[in-house]
Write an enzyme that holds these catalytic residues in place. Structure first.
Site, PDB file in Angstrom:
ATOM      1  N   GLU A  33       2.043  -4.193  -2.404  1.00  9.21           N
ATOM      2  CA  GLU A  33       0.452  -4.482  -2.394  1.00  9.21           C
ATOM      3  C   GLU A  33       0.371  -5.701  -3.215  1.00  9.21           C
ATOM      4  O   GLU A  33       0.059  -6.706  -3.899  1.00  9.21           O
ATOM      5  CB  GLU A  33       0.591  -3.693  -4.000  1.00  9.21           C
ATOM      6  N   GLU A  59       1.827   5.970  -2.932  1.00  6.50           N
ATOM      7  CA  GLU A  59       1.134   6.296  -3.997  1.00  6.50           C
ATOM      8  C   GLU A  59       0.093   7.074  -3.969  1.00  6.50           C
ATOM      9  O   GLU A  59      -1.172   5.816  -3.401  1.00  6.50           O
ATOM     10  CB  GLU A  59       1.811   4.606  -4.972  1.00  6.50           C
TER      11      GLU A  59
HETATM   12  C1  FCB Z   1       0.886   0.184  -8.748  1.00  2.00           C
HETATM   13  C2  FCB Z   1       2.325  -0.032  -8.215  1.00  2.00           C
HETATM   14  C3  FCB Z   1       3.418   0.480  -8.913  1.00  2.00           C
HETATM   15  C4  FCB Z   1       3.239   1.025 -10.618  1.00  2.00           C
HETATM   16  C5  FCB Z   1       1.614   1.913 -10.111  1.00  2.00           C
HETATM   17  C6  FCB Z   1       1.167   2.866 -10.573  1.00  2.00           C
HETATM   18  O1  FCB Z   1       0.549  -0.838  -8.940  1.00  2.00           O
HETATM   19  O2  FCB Z   1       2.957  -0.286  -6.999  1.00  2.00           O
HETATM   20  O3  FCB Z   1       4.465  -0.276  -9.147  1.00  2.00           O
HETATM   21  O4  FCB Z   1       2.857   0.246 -11.085  1.00  2.00           O
HETATM   22  O5  FCB Z   1       1.236   1.012  -9.586  1.00  2.00           O
END
Ligand code: FCB
Length: 477
Positions: A209, A388
């Site tokens: 990210e 994620e």
């Molecule tokens: C993402 C991050 C991860 C965590 C999630 C909830 O943006 O990459 O580390 O904080 O959100």
């Protein structure tokens, strides 16, 4: 309002809470044509996923490891930041986190018990290179050997992220990602990891990210290193991408087998109404949220419309040849999806769907379908894996809300596969309750509960449910 709203705030203006019902300007989630190449098997009951689909969970080093000053680990920007007064909720730090460093075998067994066949973790740069560069810290590296060996013994594929926000403090002291040199420092570290672990790890992710580093670390200043300077942030964004491209190149040079790509958090952007002005705002926001990251990585160029709005200093940071480096061929794209973004004619954010304990997390599973099919449409058939997706909940181990959330997002992913998207895996955020950055331990994102005091682990209802999904390679009805 500490996390995701900040980028859009900075980009398009104030958050406009609430919205009117007639604005349903979202593309319909179609079921599309049958998958090309991947064939979802049809089991009795709910939708089944393609054979060999990667079912995983994700963590990151600073959020789970703890052992912050052990075995020669050097500090990262997050050690510094979390120890500054007022930076995190309750003054929480990752000093101990989920104590994964010491409980790694217990955690490996929990993964095995869940039936995971993939695990996405990150390497702490300053654990393996306390100064960020130079000689490797053998004890730090040993931890990753233990972890990776343990995964392989349990038939769980390791997916290693090289940078999940924890820049070594020693490098930050020299300017960190604000300096162009940092891209090369990162690639050198990456190369050391490919040589050290590349006979065991075959899937590598370069950056986690980069958008969050820019928006939270350099624009809003709510994440490390806590700066508030958009121009500097945009320069950092370019250097991060350059680091990605150099690391991909280094990977090819080592001749290691396997694949490499970036992990990008992306949000489908919708006009909140049918007006031309709202559509224009949506295009502008899409540039910031998505295209500004996807185009350089997958097409080797920044969108002209984005470049046109950059300050002279930012444009000057982009040198001849950089885009060819950044656009170096990758083998996969790791997609991180949490929320859509609706924008009104005046550029304000509109919240259209329910949110969670994390107020920025607007729950809209169809957004995942829209995102995945859009990537296919605009960028072609690069293999995708979700690295994620998940939600925090205040429900302790009876986290039925998380089950509903995951079920709906798995179903959206499945529809995307049916529409021909080459989606190869889904990693839930997160395996364990952990240190949620500026929110400290106040938000619990894990499938597995971690006791705040004892760090004892306990499977939540969502973990039991996920185990069933994995066992049948598909959803229940
Ligand atoms: C993402 C991050 C991860 C965590 C999630 C909830 O943006 O990459 O580390 O904080 O959100």
């Amino acid at each position: 309002m500490r996390r995701r709203h900040v980028l859009t705030l900075a980009a398009v203006g104030a958050v406009a809470a609430g919205c009117s019902d007639e604005d349903k300007a979202k593309p319909p989630p179609g079921s599309g044509s049958p998958a090309t190449g991947q064939r979802p098997s049809l089991a009795a009951g709910g939708p089944a996923f393609p054979e060999g689909f990667a079912w995983g969970a994700s963590t990151s080093a600073y959020q789970v490891e703890g052992a912050a000053a052990e075995d020669g680990r050097g500090p990262s920007v997050w050690d510094t930041f979390s120890h500054q007064a007022g930076r995190t909720r309750g003054g929480d730090t990752g000093d101990v986190a989920a104590d994964h460093y010491h409980r790694v075998y217990e955690d490996l067994d929990l993964m095995k018990d869940l039936g995971l066949n993939s695990y996405r973790f990150s390497i702490s740069w300053s654990r393996v290179l306390p100064e960020g560069r130079g000689a490797l810290n053998a004890k730090g590296l040993d931890f990753y050997h233990r972890l990776v060996d343990g995964l392989l013994e349990r038939k769980i594929t390791p997916v290693a992220t090289l940078f999940h926000w924890d820049t070594p403090q020693a490098l930050q002291d020299k300017g960190g990602w604000e300096r162009r040199d940092c891209a090369q420092w990162f690639a050198d570290y990456a190369q050391q990891m490919f040589y050290s672990l590349g006979d065991k790890v075959s899937t590598w992710l370069t950056l986690n990210e980069p958008k969050s580093v820019v928006s939270l670390g350099y624009v809003a200043g709510v994440h490390a290193p806590g700066k508030k300077d958009r121009r500097l942030g945009d320069i950092v964004g370019h250097h991060l991408l350059l680091g990605h491209g150099l690391a991909v190149r280094a990977f090819r040079q080592t001749g290691r087998k396997g694949g490499i790509g970036a992990a990008l958090n992306l949000s489908p952007v919708y006009a909140a109404d049918d007006s031309a002005a709202a559509r224009k705002q949506a295009d502008a926001l899409d540039l910031e949220e998505n295209r500004r990251w996807l185009d350089p990585v997958l097409l080797g160029r920044y969108p002209d419309a984005w470049l046109d709005h950059q300050a002279a200093e930012v444009r000057a940071a982009i040198r001849d040849g950089d885009l060819a480096t950044i656009g170096e061929r990758t083998d996969l794209l790791a997609v991180q999806y949490y929320n859509p973004a609706y924008v009104s004619a005046n550029g304000g954010r509109v919240v259209r769907h329910p949110t969670t304990q994390a107020s920025w997390l607007e729950v809209y599973p169809d957004g995942l379908y829209d995102l995945l099919t859009r990537i296919k449409r605009d960028y072609g058939d690069i293999p995708l894996t979700i690295t994620e997706n998940g939600m925090p909940t205040v429900n302790d181990v009876r986290d039925d809300d998380r089950i509903a959330f995951l079920r709906d997002h798995f179903a959206a992913a499945h529809r995307a596969i049916q529409a021909g998207v080459k989606l190869q895996g889904f990693h839930v955020w997160s395996l364990l309750d952990n240190f949620e950055w500026a929110e400290g331990y106040s938000q619990r994102w894990g499938l597995i509960r971690v006791d705040r005091d004892t760090r004892d682990r306990r499977r939540k209802a969502s973990a039991e449910w996920y185990r069933g999904v994995i066992a049948r390679n598909g959803l229940d009805t």
